[in-house]
Design a protein around this motif. Structure first.
Motif, mmCIF file in Angstrom:
data_model
loop_
_atom_site.group_PDB
_atom_site.id
_atom_site.type_symbol
_atom_site.label_atom_id
_atom_site.label_comp_id
_atom_site.label_asym_id
_atom_site.label_seq_id
_atom_site.Cartn_x
_atom_site.Cartn_y
_atom_site.Cartn_z
ATOM 1 N N SER A 17 0.835 -1.206 0.000
ATOM 2 C CA SER A 17 0.000 0.000 0.000
ATOM 3 C C SER A 17 0.863 1.247 0.000
ATOM 4 O O SER A 17 1.974 1.251 0.542
ATOM 5 C CB SER A 17 -0.897 0.027 1.247
ATOM 6 N N LEU A 18 0.334 2.303 -0.584
ATOM 7 C CA LEU A 18 0.946 3.629 -0.556
ATOM 8 C C LEU A 18 -0.165 4.670 -0.504
ATOM 9 O O LEU A 18 -1.304 4.398 -0.905
ATOM 10 C CB LEU A 18 1.808 3.878 -1.802
ATOM 11 N N ARG A 19 0.198 5.858 -0.034
ATOM 12 C CA ARG A 19 -0.734 6.982 -0.037
ATOM 13 C C ARG A 19 -0.042 8.174 -0.677
ATOM 14 O O ARG A 19 1.119 8.463 -0.378
ATOM 15 C CB ARG A 19 -1.171 7.332 1.380
ATOM 16 N N VAL A 20 -0.755 8.851 -1.572
ATOM 17 C CA VAL A 20 -0.286 10.120 -2.110
ATOM 18 C C VAL A 20 -1.260 11.204 -1.651
ATOM 19 O O VAL A 20 -2.468 10.953 -1.563
ATOM 20 C CB VAL A 20 -0.159 10.102 -3.649
ATOM 21 N N SER A 21 -0.710 12.362 -1.327
ATOM 22 C CA SER A 21 -1.527 13.467 -0.830
ATOM 23 C C SER A 21 -1.265 14.727 -1.644
ATOM 24 O O SER A 21 -0.191 14.887 -2.232
ATOM 25 C CB SER A 21 -1.205 13.738 0.639
ATOM 26 N N CYS A 22 -2.244 15.605 -1.628
ATOM 27 C CA CYS A 22 -2.147 16.852 -2.380
ATOM 28 C C CYS A 22 -2.762 17.956 -1.526
ATOM 29 O O CYS A 22 -3.902 17.819 -1.068
ATOM 30 C CB CYS A 22 -2.902 16.696 -3.696
ATOM 31 N N THR A 23 -2.005 19.009 -1.292
ATOM 32 C CA THR A 23 -2.530 20.177 -0.586
ATOM 33 C C THR A 23 -2.979 21.189 -1.625
ATOM 34 O O THR A 23 -2.203 21.560 -2.511
ATOM 35 C CB THR A 23 -1.466 20.789 0.331
ATOM 36 N N ILE A 24 -4.231 21.614 -1.514
ATOM 37 C CA ILE A 24 -4.822 22.492 -2.517
ATOM 38 C C ILE A 24 -5.143 23.835 -1.875
ATOM 39 O O ILE A 24 -5.734 23.890 -0.788
ATOM 40 C CB ILE A 24 -6.099 21.874 -3.100
ATOM 41 N N SER A 25 -4.782 24.905 -2.539
ATOM 42 C CA SER A 25 -5.080 26.240 -2.029
ATOM 43 C C SER A 25 -5.582 27.110 -3.165
ATOM 44 O O SER A 25 -5.361 26.811 -4.342
ATOM 45 C CB SER A 25 -3.833 26.860 -1.402
#
Length: 132
Positions: A17-25
């Motif tokens: 398993s892996l997780r990718v994240s994205c911070t959106i502004s």
């Protein structure tokens, strides 16, 4: 101006398993379609999963259904993609993207517009490598 900054990704063996994240502004209302795309070498960029900010409705490509989960946290302004039961064919650069849509119909519904050209805002991409 909407800005997206990704984190996560990496290398894992098949089945992991892996997780990718994205911070959106920078978005000003809740009428955004947010999604994850991926592009393998020599392949077209393809939509993996999308979520409509206003309703929380989701769409998954058949190739990742029941293995990947997309989630948007309004309070943290983050867009996550949890990837389980990974396969070598999931190896690609993963991009988060966003676009304004008047309703979920054009994001996750029957008239969803999922060509990469239909998304105006993009992250820089993060590599996911799955070894057999």
């Amino acid at each position: 101006q909407v800005q997206l900054v990704e984190s996560g990704g990496g290398s894992v063996q098949a089945g992991g398993s892996l997780r990718v994240s994205c911070t959106i502004s920078g978005y000003t209302d809740s009428k955004y379609c947010m999604g994850w795309f991926r592009q393998a070498p020599g392949e077209e960029r393809e939509a993996v999963a999308t979520i409509y900010q206003g309703s929380g409705s989701t769409y998954y490509a058949d190739s990742v259904k029941d293995r990947f989960t997309i989630a948007h946290d309004n309070a943290k302004n983050t867009l996550d993609l949890q990837m389980d039961a990974l396969k070598p064919e999931d190896t690609a650069i993963y991009y988060c993207a966003a676009a304004r849509r008047s309703s979920s119909t054009f994001c996750t519904g029957p008239y969803r517009q999922l060509l990469s050209s239909a998304f105006a805002y993009w992250g820089q991409g993060t590599q996911v490598t799955v070894s057999s």
